[in-house]
Enzyme design. Structure first.
Site, mmCIF file in Angstrom:
data_model
loop_
_atom_site.group_PDB
_atom_site.id
_atom_site.type_symbol
_atom_site.label_atom_id
_atom_site.label_comp_id
_atom_site.label_asym_id
_atom_site.label_seq_id
_atom_site.Cartn_x
_atom_site.Cartn_y
_atom_site.Cartn_z
ATOM 1 N N ASP A 137 5.360 41.727 3.523
ATOM 2 C CA ASP A 137 4.189 41.060 2.968
ATOM 3 C C ASP A 137 4.478 40.718 1.513
ATOM 4 O OD1 ASP A 137 0.974 41.024 4.019
ATOM 5 O OD2 ASP A 137 1.334 40.657 1.890
ATOM 6 N N LYS A 169 -5.702 29.035 22.572
ATOM 7 C CA LYS A 169 -6.322 29.979 21.637
ATOM 8 C C LYS A 169 -7.523 29.357 20.937
ATOM 9 C CE LYS A 169 -7.334 33.274 18.936
ATOM 10 N NZ LYS A 169 -6.545 33.803 17.851
ATOM 11 N N ARG A 221 -24.421 33.134 37.338
ATOM 12 C CA ARG A 221 -23.525 32.187 36.674
ATOM 13 C C ARG A 221 -23.966 31.856 35.257
ATOM 14 N NH1 ARG A 221 -23.955 31.016 41.870
ATOM 15 N NH2 ARG A 221 -25.670 29.536 41.611
ATOM 16 N N ILE A 278 -3.940 41.415 11.681
ATOM 17 C CA ILE A 278 -3.188 41.177 12.912
ATOM 18 C C ILE A 278 -1.767 41.714 12.802
ATOM 19 C CG2 ILE A 278 -2.372 39.436 14.532
ATOM 20 C CD1 ILE A 278 -5.451 39.793 14.375
ATOM 21 N N ARG A 329 -14.682 38.863 6.138
ATOM 22 C CA ARG A 329 -14.272 37.463 6.178
ATOM 23 C C ARG A 329 -15.351 36.584 6.813
ATOM 24 N NH1 ARG A 329 -8.539 37.883 9.015
ATOM 25 N NH2 ARG A 329 -9.735 39.396 10.230
ATOM 26 N N CYS A 341 -11.970 33.969 13.139
ATOM 27 C CA CYS A 341 -11.614 33.271 14.374
ATOM 28 C C CYS A 341 -12.711 32.298 14.791
ATOM 29 C CB CYS A 341 -11.346 34.279 15.490
ATOM 30 S SG CYS A 341 -9.857 35.256 15.255
ATOM 31 N N ARG A 381 -16.768 30.391 22.631
ATOM 32 C CA ARG A 381 -17.701 31.434 22.190
ATOM 33 C C ARG A 381 -18.615 30.909 21.094
ATOM 34 N NH1 ARG A 381 -14.764 36.524 20.463
ATOM 35 N NH2 ARG A 381 -16.835 37.438 20.652
ATOM 36 N N GLY A 421 -19.376 34.930 11.709
ATOM 37 C CA GLY A 421 -18.365 35.256 10.714
ATOM 38 C C GLY A 421 -17.040 35.593 11.361
#
Length: 407
Positions: free
Chosen positions: A29, A201, A241, A10, A322, A255, A208, A252
């Site tokens: 970093d 968020k 709908r 990100i 990840r 998020c 999902r 995976g």
């Protein structure tokens, strides 16, 4: 100057995008190898268009360092994992980054947190750090939450076109931050309060996850009575709908497979549907193993070393592993002492990750009789003709060869 903290999936694209659109940017970093690689003119992961954006940002003057800068604007994009026992967010990286910012920032600085956090994290974990530094949050130091909304494989498009949420204590500060993102984002940017931005968020990814869990539960139901779940979903989605997502071998990424746990951990006894969805999706690697066992038995196959797993990443055409369902499945196999027997190949993964890993498709296919497609990379779609004569379990519904087994 904007100091972007955390140069991962990100932070790096965000820093590059800002620099390419006229902002003075320093990317920071703690990982010296990442900083050295970037300073050598190379990106640290593969993403469509990233190299071109990198060169544009370098030409515009972006710099990379292990040190935090003394400036008036910071963007924190560090990892926020969850504790697998408590299911609560583990904010250690965010806390350390904020503590480092407080050592160098000046009065009036804006600290923008892009890392995904559970609702209330900024109030409980970040404001006290500001106060411990002798500042008053909302007056001396302005905290803002601008959660990222991009996905590997389509990062740069989504960075530009997805809507953004800016959470701030004061509208004028939110508008200042909005102007930063407005320099490259053509999607709608909504300014709200911090806790609403935090919750929004997490809710997006949880929605999902629940939808995928529904599809995965349908897989199990339809398998019992020999129904075609893909045809059923296709027809159901003709309803204006209804929009059922695709089933698969698991969930995976950093998020969808992580963020719902924040709500489960913070609201025990209330997040019941969310918890059920997480359990369903986490059960899919075991379900795939059961399907492999049944198919081997049906075909009189006993040699596990002739089984090949295609795909290590969590989604197609990226190198991001990840929370990969394949790695989850290999962990399950280790418990049964057979994880080091199967052969594994992924065209996107170039480094050694697991035992019996192959780096050439033809060599890999030549060593197996039973192929399990776990990731729908373009490579395997383009080479379906090479699978003729093999037993195939397709967990992504991409193989059109006759006789292919599906979830």
């Amino acid at each position: 100057m904007i100091n972007v903290i955390g140069l991962g999936y990100i932070g790096l694209p965000t820093a590059l995008m800002l620099a390419a659109h006229g902002w003075e940017v320093v990317g920071t970093d703690y990982n010296q190898e990442i900083v050295n690689t970037l300073n050598l003119g190379q990106t640290t992961f593969k993403e469509q268009g990233l190299d071109e954006l990198f060169h544009a940002a370098v030409k515009a003057g972006i710099r990379f360092s292990e040190d935090y800068m003394k400036t008036d604007t910071y963007i924190l994009s560090v990892a926020t994992p969850y504790d697998k026992l408590s299911k609560k967010i583990d904010p250690q990286y965010l806390i350390k980054a904020m503590q480092s910012v407080m050592k160098v920032c000046t009065k009036g600085a804006i600290v923008i947190i892009e890392s995904t956090v559970s609702p209330g994290t900024i109030d409980k974990q970040i404001r006290p750090i500001v106060e411990a530094g002798g500042f008053v949050p909302g007056e001396d130091i302005h905290l803002v939450h601008a959660p990222e909304r991009i996905i590997p494989g389509n990062m740069l498009y989504e960075l530009k076109h997805n809507a953004r949420t800016i959470g701030a204590d004061h509208l004028n500060v939110g508008e200042q931050v909005k102007a930063i993102y407005d320099s490259f984002c053509v999607g709608e940017i909504i300014v709200t309060d911090i806790k609403t931005a935090e919750m929004t968020k997490v809710v997006e990814n949880t929605y999902r996850d629940i939808n995928i869990a529904y599809a995965n539960e349908l897989v199990k139901i339809c398998h019992v009575d020999n129904m075609d779940v893909y045809e059923i979903i296709r027809i159901a989605n003709r309803h204006p709908r209804v929009n059922i997502l695709k089933p698969g071998p698991g969930v995976g990424g950093h998020c969808i497979s992580v963020d719902p746990w924040f709500l489960v951990g913070d609201y025990p006894g209330l997040a019941n549907i969310i918890l059920a969805a997480r359990r369903i999706n986490d059960s899919m690697p075991e379900f795939v193993l059961e399907r492999i066992h049944d198919i081997m038995k049906e075909n009189g196959m006993r040699d596990v070393s002739r089984v090949g797993l295609y795909g290590l990443t969590y989604k197609e055409n990226v190198d991001d592993m990840r929370e990969s369902p394949t790695l989850q499945m290999l962990d399950c196999m280790e418990k049964h002492l057979c994880g080091n027997l199967v052969k594994i190949y992924d065209p996107m993964v170039k480094e050694d990750v697991v035992a019996n890993q192959y780096y050439d498709l033809d060599t890999f296919l030549g060593e197996i009789d039973f192929l399990v497609i776990l990731v729908g990379h373009k490579e395997i779609i383009d080479n379906m003709h090479k699978l003729k004569g093999k037993v195939v379990l397709d967990t992504r519904n991409i193989c059109d060869l006759e006789g292919t087994y599906r979830l």
